[in-house]
Motif scaffolding. Sequence first.
Motif: not given
Length: 192
Positions: A125-133
């Motif tokens: 989840s953290r990596t996907v959030q940074w990916w989106r940001e």
Amino acid sequence: MKKPTTTAPQILNAALHLADTCGWERLHLFDVAAHLGIGLDAIAQHYREKDELVEAWFDRADQALLLRAKADDLMTLSPAKRLEELLIAWLDSLSSHRAVSGQMLLYKLEPGHVHLQVLGLLRISRTVQWWREAARRETLHLGRIAEETLLTGAYLRSVVHWLRHPEEDPVEFRAFLRRQLRCGPLCLLLRY
């Protein structure tokens, strides 16, 4: 003369180096300490447990993704192409220890260790959030929820494919990743 302090990156690098030979499961922190000529107490100053080494390794990959996001050319690309470039940067940062990276992921999803499984899900989840940001995605509310869910699926399929096909030509992998980003509703959200 006082011995120089061992840094967290040195410990992680030594662990990765040893794991390349023995595998992540067989890696012991006492082996890392012996390799570095330090005591376990020196490792404990930086990492309270073996799983924190995994987190540090994937944090490095997140940092590579964020570093790629600073490049001037990124914002000239389409949303899907930005996502592609960022995930490639994330994977490229793991490529020097590709097999160990896969072993680390399996370790985090190991049955019977719910605490590791929960942390594994939080890591994704953290990596996907940074990916989106990093891709500057601005979707809100239900659109954001749908996009996060679809991007998580694309991320997982792409990472598993990357791990399972280490000899694949990078051009072929990029084509696979593009297909993941173009599939169904995600294509509409990204306006491919």
